[in-house]
Design an enzyme around this catalytic site. Structure first.
Site, PDB file in Angstrom:
ATOM      1  N   GLY A   8     -20.613  18.066 -41.502  1.00 44.68           N
ATOM      2  CA  GLY A   8     -20.824  19.477 -41.804  1.00 44.68           C
ATOM      3  C   GLY A   8     -19.537  20.250 -41.730  1.00 44.68           C
ATOM      4  O   GLY A   8     -18.450  19.694 -41.501  1.00 44.68           O
ATOM      5  N   GLY A   9     -19.652  21.575 -41.935  1.00 47.11           N
ATOM      6  CA  GLY A   9     -18.475  22.420 -41.857  1.00 47.11           C
ATOM      7  C   GLY A   9     -17.867  22.411 -40.475  1.00 47.11           C
ATOM      8  O   GLY A   9     -16.664  22.616 -40.299  1.00 47.11           O
ATOM      9  N   ASP A  54     -26.071  31.598 -43.009  1.00 50.54           N
ATOM     10  CA  ASP A  54     -25.680  30.368 -43.703  1.00 50.54           C
ATOM     11  C   ASP A  54     -26.898  29.488 -43.978  1.00 50.54           C
ATOM     12  O   ASP A  54     -26.883  28.282 -43.739  1.00 50.54           O
ATOM     13  CB  ASP A  54     -24.645  29.598 -42.878  1.00 50.54           C
ATOM     14  CG  ASP A  54     -23.864  28.590 -43.727  1.00 50.54           C
ATOM     15  OD1 ASP A  54     -23.855  28.741 -44.964  1.00 50.54           O
ATOM     16  OD2 ASP A  54     -23.280  27.654 -43.159  1.00 50.54           O
TER      17      ASP A  54
END
Length: 782
Positions: free
Chosen positions: A480-481, A596
């Protein structure tokens, strides 16, 4: 109860709707209702009374069921314990005014009691007549006789609601505190029902009334589940509107006397401050029933006096051995407790308007749990023990104040010195210790525990490394980020997901700490559960419950795996995400904007139920301040609302926009930033809008759903999604409206042209923010 999205109470009587609707047509003296020949219908034709056989049973019962909707769904049974074996049953009204059921040669199979009254759907006790309302389960789906589960409004001490399995007390709903029930989510103002608690010299009861024509019912099932069901005319069926969510802390007195349960910790049981396990060897074996004992005895009566320690945000203990006064202040309550050597703690009766009333406990404190609420408990402790706690907190507060000054001066997030040190290490990121090759036999490998996060379990780096086999590539399950995600197994066998901040991550300590603050105390079936954290030098790690089916994007955007997601599953995922976002926006203690929402941040459990994850970018609001502005716009391209991207304004309507985009992705099976259609510049939103305007909305749906879809559900879902992606925030619905529109069947408002109508308008997004002085950080997780 879930999730829930308007929380209802499990003890409500079994004929909720009957008593709010028109009465059944009257039956005159000597009139008969014969089995198989005659039924009695309500004036509004909502209910019907007659004889029936439940399930596979051949026995006959007199009951009331729905007439116009869900025909055969029984809401009341007369002769539960005395069924009739054939069709000879008759219902009569005798000259004494009682309803009587007779059969063949038996002149009285069942008779009503003239003193019984259900007026106003009261659940409680008449103190004058002694009549008490009890809710009981059926014995089985085919047998309506009294089962093993029952709910009772107990009036010993301060009234509370108890659940029994036979003679064993298995659950407890905390007492009424003015706004709701201690340890139960507060019901927001709604248009569906009202709930109140009445206590006077004549009666004690809770009262529930429907305020709308929506058909809802609450049942205590034969196997002990409490379901709130709502009739949906469009699909001609009942849906589970809310379900009582049972976790370990819901079991009565799981942690024993003076133990306190916290579902966000592992293990969940611990002793209150000033107490220690009564039998340590049993606690080590995860058997907490013996509870805790005081470290130092009370000194009541010897002139030294005792003190009280405040435990904020709890479900208050069992009140069967309690005393209460509705007019005393909290200070008067403390004095009253101190004067009584049997008093072990006190609290306000009513938490409204700063608190009022007095509730004293006169026995061991049982069944206490940490809860995200506003009720505080004051427990009695020896003065010498209390001094140690106070001094410790005083020293901590002094250090905290000093630290705040230092941090404000240096413009760093308000963390403790050790965390600030970790932050500096993170900012430097020299070489991440060769990507963390920690030797699992090094049990002395120390880590940093955040003092401010004592509600969340701390894991040492040694524990995490051992669980993930030294962060083995074979255990990596995602990226993931924030960084890589690994599957791990703790020493006790529990599977976990380990999210580790990577060296190249655009996120850092602020996102790490923000995620912990936002999600640690949130409890909802559609939110992923954060189990703990680890901070070690430049290592920042979050520990979550493990989700068997990974993330939604892993299924949705894969050509093969997407075929396994049929329409009922996709609709269930949409509904689950909607309920989760509604909880964040409205029903959680902190009003949270996720910022998000996307397919990669929706995890799926073993039953394909969705759970919202990744709160690193989330922001919380307090009170009525529901909008904010920022110069740094963060999120994922395609999901960001226009007012946020162009002006830095974000609110709960920003999440509504992202949810609308996500809905369209789920329906069509294509990622918004990769969508293309012929030679047009339309993006996914523009394509959906053109199809809608041309009356071809159904063509947006993925072809793989043709065999499993319900056309009306697909069309309604796309319509709601278009309402969510309106260009102006004020035109978008709230998540409460979204949830109700998704499950309802009424007419929907007309949508306007959505934001980012085509790719050309999307490209402008890259230029305009610099004009407004904003910075956009686009995060592409998974």
């Amino acid at each position: 109860m879930e999730d829930q999205y308007i929380h209802l109470l499990f003890f409500v009587a079994f004929i909720l709707l009957l008593l709010d609707c028109n009465s059944l047509d009257t039956i005159s003296a000597n009139q008969e209702i014969r089995d198989g020949k005659t039924t009695l219908v309500s004036e509004g034709e909502m209910f019907e009374l007659g004889f029936f056989s439940p399930g596979k049973s051949k026995n006959r019962y007199m009951g009331i069921w729905y007439n116009k909707i869900s025909y055969g769904t029984v809401v009341w049974v007369a002769n539960r314990e005395t069924p009739i074996a054939d069709r000879s049953g008759m219902l009569k009204l005798n000259r004494q005014g009682n309803l009587v059921i007779c059969s063949g040669g038996n002149p009285m199979v069942w008779s009503s009691n003239p003193v019984e009254s259900m007026q106003g759907m009261k659940f409680g006790k008449d103190l004058v007549t002694g009549l008490q309302t009890i809710m009981t389960s059926w014995k089985s789906p085919d047998d309506p006789s009294v089962g093993v589960y029952s709910d009772i409004h107990d009036t010993n001490g301060y009234p509370q609601n108890l659940r029994f399995q036979g003679e064993v007390l298995i659950g407890r709903l905390g007492p009424w505190h003015g706004l709701g029930f201690s340890g139960f989510p507060l019901d927001k103002t709604n248009q569906i029902y009202s709930l109140d608690f009445v206590m006077n010299e004549n009666e004690i009861y809770h009262i529930y009334k429907l305020k709308s024509s929506i058909a809802q019912r609450i049942i205590l099932t034969w196997d002990g589940r409490t379901l709130t069901l709502q009739w949906i005319e469009r699909i001609q069926d009942w849906i589970v509107y809310a379900e009582s969510e049972v976790d370990n802390c819901d079991r009565f007195s799981l942690c024993g006397a003076y133990g306190i349960c916290n579902i966000n910790k592992h293990p969940p049981c611990s002793c209150m401050q000033g107490f220690e396990p009564r039998h340590p060897e049993e606690w080590e074996g995860s058997d907490w029933a013996s509870g805790c004992k005081r470290k130092k005895p009370l000194t009541c009566g010897d002139g030294k006096g005792d003190g009280f320690l405040k435990i904020p945000g709890v479900k208050v203990p069992d009140t069967r051995r309690s005393w209460y006064n509705e007019s005393m202040t909290l200070r008067e309550c403390e004095i009253a407790c101190k004067r009584n050597c049997f008093c072990t703690g006190y609290a306000n009766l009513d938490i409204r308007n700063g608190g009022s009333g007095c509730l004293l406990w006169l026995d061991e404190l049982l069944d206490t749990r940490v809860y995200d609420g506003d009720q505080d408990l004051y427990i009695r402790m020896a003065a010498s023990e209390l001094e140690g706690v106070v001094n410790s907190r005083s020293n901590f507060n002094k250090e905290k104040r000093t630290l705040i000054v230092v941090l404000i001066t240096s413009s760093v997030v308000p963390l403790l010195f050790l965390v600030a040190y970790a932050f500096r290490k993170t900012k430097k990121r020299p070489h991440m210790k060769s990507q963390g090759k920690w030797y699992v036999y090094d049990e002395k490998n120390t880590s940093l525990q955040m003092e401010q996060l004592d509600d969340l379990q701390f894991f040492s780096l040694y524990e995490v490394a051992r669980a993930t086999d030294n962060f083995s590539v074979s255990n990596k399950i995602g990226q993931g980020g924030f960084g890589p995600v690994y599957k791990g197994v703790l020493k006790n066998g529990r599977e976990i997901a380990v999210k580790r901040l990577s060296e190249t991550s655009q996120q850092g300590l602020s996102e790490f700490y923000n995620e912990i603050k936002c999600i640690a105390k949130l409890q909802h079936r559609n939110l992923v559960k954060l189990l703990g954290y680890c901070v070690h030098e430049n290592e920042l790690i979050l520990i979550y419950e493990y989700m068997t089916n990974k993330s939604l994007d892993w299924f949705l955007f894969d050509e093969t795996r997407s075929l396994t997601l049929n329409w009922p599953q996709r609709l269930n995922i949409i509904h689950g995400i909607a309920r989760g976002v509604l909880y964040l926006h409205q029903d959680s203690r902190l009003q949270i904007v996720h910022r998000d929402l996307k397919a990669g941040n929706i995890l799926l459990d073993g039953d394909m139920n969705p759970k919202i994850s990744d709160f690193g970018l989330a922001r919380k609001f307090v009170g009525h301040d529901t909008t904010a502005k920022t110069k740094k716009v963060v999120g994922t391209y395609g999901y960001i609302s226009p007012e946020y991207a162009l002006q830095g304004h974000f609110s709960i309507k920003s999440d509504v926009f992202s949810f609308g985009v996500l809905m369209l992705e789920i329906i069509c099976g294509q990622r918004i930033r990769e969508f293309s259609h012929g030679d047009r510049y339309d993006n996914l939103l523009g394509h959906a809008w053109r199809l809608y305007k041309e009356g071809r909305t159904f063509e947006l749906m993925s072809g793989s759903l043709q065999a499993s879809c319900v056309v009306s559900e697909v069309l309604r879902s796309i319509h709601v999604a278009l309402l969510c992606v309106q260009n102006h925030a004020e035109d978008r619905p709230t998540m409460l409206s979204v949830v109700l529109m998704l499950v309802g069947e009424g007419a929907l408002p007309e949508p306007k042209q959505p934001a980012y109508f085509n790719e050309e308008s999307c490209r402008e997004l890259k230029i305009l923010p610099s004009v407004a002085g904003c910075t956009i950080t686009l995060l592409y997780a998974r």
